[in-house]
Every structure is written in structure tokens, then in C-alpha cells.
Design a protein around this motif. Structure first.
Motif, PDB file in Angstrom:
ATOM      1  N   SER A 147       7.910  -1.899  16.580  1.00 41.06           N
ATOM      2  CA  SER A 147       8.937  -1.215  15.802  1.00 41.06           C
ATOM      3  C   SER A 147       9.499  -2.134  14.723  1.00 41.06           C
ATOM      4  CB  SER A 147      10.072  -0.745  16.715  1.00 41.06           C
ATOM      5  OG  SER A 147      10.833  -1.846  17.161  1.00 41.06           O
ATOM      6  N   ARG A 148      10.039  -1.508  13.696  1.00 43.74           N
ATOM      7  CA  ARG A 148      10.696  -2.224  12.629  1.00 43.74           C
ATOM      8  C   ARG A 148      11.871  -3.021  13.196  1.00 43.74           C
ATOM      9  NH1 ARG A 148      15.041  -1.770   9.747  1.00 43.74           N
ATOM     10  NH2 ARG A 148      15.114  -2.274   7.553  1.00 43.74           N
ATOM     11  N   GLN A 149      12.581  -2.416  14.134  1.00 37.08           N
ATOM     12  CA  GLN A 149      13.730  -3.075  14.751  1.00 37.08           C
ATOM     13  C   GLN A 149      13.302  -4.344  15.492  1.00 37.08           C
ATOM     14  OE1 GLN A 149      16.882  -2.384  14.255  1.00 37.08           O
ATOM     15  NE2 GLN A 149      17.567  -4.063  15.551  1.00 37.08           N
ATOM     16  N   ALA A 150      12.175  -4.289  16.171  1.00 39.45           N
ATOM     17  CA  ALA A 150      11.677  -5.460  16.906  1.00 39.45           C
ATOM     18  C   ALA A 150      11.373  -6.606  15.932  1.00 39.45           C
ATOM     19  CB  ALA A 150      10.437  -5.100  17.714  1.00 39.45           C
ATOM     20  N   VAL A 151      10.767  -6.271  14.815  1.00 37.83           N
ATOM     21  CA  VAL A 151      10.460  -7.279  13.793  1.00 37.83           C
ATOM     22  C   VAL A 151      11.758  -7.859  13.244  1.00 37.83           C
ATOM     23  CG1 VAL A 151       9.463  -7.641  11.493  1.00 37.83           C
ATOM     24  CG2 VAL A 151       8.233  -6.267  13.189  1.00 37.83           C
ATOM     25  N   HIS A 152      12.699  -6.984  12.928  1.00 32.89           N
ATOM     26  CA  HIS A 152      13.988  -7.415  12.395  1.00 32.89           C
ATOM     27  C   HIS A 152      14.683  -8.380  13.351  1.00 32.89           C
ATOM     28  CE1 HIS A 152      18.338  -6.996  11.576  1.00 32.89           C
ATOM     29  NE2 HIS A 152      17.932  -7.048  10.322  1.00 32.89           N
ATOM     30  N   GLU A 153      14.723  -8.027  14.613  1.00 34.07           N
ATOM     31  CA  GLU A 153      15.390  -8.868  15.618  1.00 34.07           C
ATOM     32  C   GLU A 153      14.740 -10.250  15.708  1.00 34.07           C
ATOM     33  OE1 GLU A 153      17.853  -7.998  18.065  1.00 34.07           O
ATOM     34  OE2 GLU A 153      18.252  -6.081  17.078  1.00 34.07           O
ATOM     35  N   GLU A 201       4.696 -16.811  12.155  1.00 32.27           N
ATOM     36  CA  GLU A 201       3.971 -15.716  11.507  1.00 32.27           C
ATOM     37  C   GLU A 201       4.922 -14.747  10.823  1.00 32.27           C
ATOM     38  OE1 GLU A 201       1.733 -13.851  14.599  1.00 32.27           O
ATOM     39  OE2 GLU A 201       0.399 -15.569  14.873  1.00 32.27           O
ATOM     40  N   LEU A 202       5.998 -14.387  11.516  1.00 33.33           N
ATOM     41  CA  LEU A 202       6.939 -13.423  10.957  1.00 33.33           C
ATOM     42  C   LEU A 202       7.707 -13.993   9.765  1.00 33.33           C
ATOM     43  CD1 LEU A 202       8.281 -11.699  14.175  1.00 33.33           C
ATOM     44  CD2 LEU A 202       6.705 -10.778  12.479  1.00 33.33           C
ATOM     45  N   ALA A 205       8.860  -2.880   7.590  1.00 36.10           N
ATOM     46  CA  ALA A 205       7.983  -1.770   7.960  1.00 36.10           C
ATOM     47  C   ALA A 205       6.508  -2.175   7.878  1.00 36.10           C
ATOM     48  CB  ALA A 205       8.254  -0.569   7.069  1.00 36.10           C
ATOM     49  N   GLU A 206       6.138  -2.912   6.835  1.00 33.29           N
ATOM     50  CA  GLU A 206       4.744  -3.350   6.695  1.00 33.29           C
ATOM     51  C   GLU A 206       4.342  -4.272   7.842  1.00 33.29           C
ATOM     52  OE1 GLU A 206       4.030  -3.451   1.880  1.00 33.29           O
ATOM     53  OE2 GLU A 206       5.324  -4.997   2.770  1.00 33.29           O
ATOM     54  N   ILE A 207       5.226  -5.184   8.188  1.00 29.46           N
ATOM     55  CA  ILE A 207       4.944  -6.111   9.289  1.00 29.46           C
ATOM     56  C   ILE A 207       4.849  -5.336  10.597  1.00 29.46           C
ATOM     57  CG2 ILE A 207       5.790  -8.089  10.598  1.00 29.46           C
ATOM     58  CD1 ILE A 207       7.263  -8.944   7.962  1.00 29.46           C
ATOM     59  N   ALA A 208       5.785  -4.427  10.813  1.00 31.64           N
ATOM     60  CA  ALA A 208       5.800  -3.635  12.052  1.00 31.64           C
ATOM     61  C   ALA A 208       4.534  -2.802  12.183  1.00 31.64           C
ATOM     62  CB  ALA A 208       7.039  -2.745  12.079  1.00 31.64           C
TER      63      ALA A 208
END
Length: 107
Positions: free
Chosen positions: A46-52, A24-25, A37-40
Motif C-alpha cells: 500500500s501507499r500508506q506502507a511506503v509512506h510509513e 531502496e525506498l 504510489a509508483e513505489i507501492a
């Protein structure tokens, strides 16, 4: 900078090996071009969680390619097919036969 073509190709080959969340990501970030940011915001994380998670997903795709090499094989065959087509366009049957033999040897 995003390497969209490379990740998209890796995803085509190895996407089903990722978890549903990872799929999905990757789809959202690379194929739908959504920002972190949009996904988060949509997922309530958090944006950081999505990034990781995206980075771990990319690493998994790269690891699959290192171990299995399907993308490299695919690209090599596409290159040989282009060489074959070019040889045929030039009416260079000797080169076409050599390229065809190389393709057959890989099959």
C-alpha cells in the motif's frame, strides 16, 4: 514538501546504516523522484506502507545526525573552506591564516 538536498546529504553519510529496504525506498523516493504510489505499485504494497517506512527511514537518518553530527561538521568545514578561498581571493593573508587555523583546529 520534500527536502531532497538535506535527505540526500544525510543518506550519503548514513545510508549504509539503514536496512536494505530503507535504502531502496529512500533512493526511489528522493533520488529517483518516484511517487509513493509508483513505489507501492512496483512493490505490491500500500501507499500508506511506503509512506510509513520512508518516514521512519527519514527519522533514522535525522537521529544518526543528531547523535553523530557528521553532516554538520562537513557543512562547517565547507563553510570554512569557502571563507579561506574568499580571503585568498582578496589577498587578505591575515584572514586566510585565521580561517586555516580554525580548519586545523577542527581536524
Amino acid at each position: 514538501m520534500k527536502d531532497i538536498p538535506r535527505i540526500a546529504l544525510l543518506f550519503d553519510f548514513y545510508g549504509p546504516l539503514l536496512t536494505e529496504r530503507q535504502q531502496e525506498l529512500i533512493r526511489a523516493y528522493y533520488l529517483e523522484d518516484l511517487s509513493l504510489a509508483e513505489i507501492a505499485d512496483a512493490d505490491g504494497v500500500s501507499r500508506q506502507a511506503v509512506h510509513e517506512l520512508i518516514r521512519r527511514s527519514e527519522a533514522a537518518l535525522q537521529e544518526y545526525e543528531q547523535r553523530l553530527g557528521f553532516v554538520a561538521e562537513h557543512l562547517r568545514r565547507k563553510e570554512l573552506l569557502a571563507e579561506l578561498a574568499a580571503a585568498l581571493d582578496r589577498d587578505d593573508l591575515a584572514a586566510a591564516r585565521r580561517t586555516l587555523a580554525a580548519l586545523q583546529a577542527e581536524a
